[in-house]
Write a protein that holds these residues in place. Structure first.
Motif, mmCIF file in Angstrom:
data_model
loop_
_atom_site.group_PDB
_atom_site.id
_atom_site.type_symbol
_atom_site.label_atom_id
_atom_site.label_comp_id
_atom_site.label_asym_id
_atom_site.label_seq_id
_atom_site.Cartn_x
_atom_site.Cartn_y
_atom_site.Cartn_z
ATOM 1 N N PHE A 22 43.931 -0.664 66.517
ATOM 2 C CA PHE A 22 45.358 -0.773 66.126
ATOM 3 C C PHE A 22 46.277 0.508 66.973
ATOM 4 C CE2 PHE A 22 48.754 0.584 63.429
ATOM 5 C CZ PHE A 22 49.640 -0.600 63.432
ATOM 6 N N ILE A 52 40.860 -9.865 67.693
ATOM 7 C CA ILE A 52 41.660 -9.975 66.280
ATOM 8 C C ILE A 52 43.067 -9.451 66.441
ATOM 9 C CG2 ILE A 52 41.921 -9.448 63.882
ATOM 10 C CD1 ILE A 52 38.821 -9.765 63.765
ATOM 11 N N GLY A 53 42.938 -8.131 66.994
ATOM 12 C CA GLY A 53 44.293 -7.694 67.441
ATOM 13 C C GLY A 53 45.239 -8.364 68.295
ATOM 14 N N ALA A 55 45.106 -11.551 68.956
ATOM 15 C CA ALA A 55 45.434 -12.723 68.184
ATOM 16 C C ALA A 55 46.640 -12.655 67.270
ATOM 17 C CB ALA A 55 44.323 -13.328 67.485
ATOM 18 N N LEU A 56 46.671 -11.604 66.439
ATOM 19 C CA LEU A 56 47.483 -11.203 65.539
ATOM 20 C C LEU A 56 49.058 -10.761 66.164
ATOM 21 C CD1 LEU A 56 45.765 -8.976 63.061
ATOM 22 C CD2 LEU A 56 46.602 -11.066 62.393
ATOM 23 N N PHE A 57 48.643 -10.285 67.439
ATOM 24 C CA PHE A 57 50.121 -9.846 68.280
ATOM 25 C C PHE A 57 50.552 -10.919 68.758
ATOM 26 C CE2 PHE A 57 51.856 -8.558 72.386
ATOM 27 C CZ PHE A 57 52.549 -7.529 72.150
ATOM 28 N N GLY A 59 50.234 -14.099 67.629
ATOM 29 C CA GLY A 59 51.055 -14.775 66.554
ATOM 30 C C GLY A 59 52.336 -14.121 65.921
ATOM 31 N N THR A 60 52.176 -12.906 65.968
ATOM 32 C CA THR A 60 53.558 -12.300 65.661
ATOM 33 C C THR A 60 54.567 -12.520 66.419
ATOM 34 O OG1 THR A 60 52.207 -10.630 64.508
ATOM 35 C CG2 THR A 60 54.710 -10.183 64.982
#
Length: 71
Positions: A22, A52-53, A55-57, A59-60
């Motif tokens: 992160f 995972i990071g 994918a979250l980025f 998605g955001t």
């Protein structure tokens, strides 16, 4: 092959790996923390946490674009 087994047996938790990834996304890691992470983090955990990071980025970003376009 022994080096990979040795590296994947490092003791840092997955939570510590997620925290390191992160902060690395922002690019504000101290050299001392980087050296500690490189000695203690499991490389397999780092790859998984990076995926995972990312994918979250993504998605955001998609959610923000949809919100901005709907306004």
């Amino acid at each position: 092959m022994d080096e990979l087994k040795k590296a994947s047996g490092r003791k840092a938790s997955f939570g510590a790996t997620m925290k390191a990834v992160f902060w690395s996304f922002f690019g504000i890691r101290k050299r001392r923390d980087y050296e500690h992470d490189s000695a203690n983090l499991n490389p397999v955990h780092v790859i998984i946490a990076g995926l995972i990071g990312a994918a979250l980025f993504i998605g955001t970003l998609i959610m923000l674009v949809r919100f901005a376009v709907s306004q």
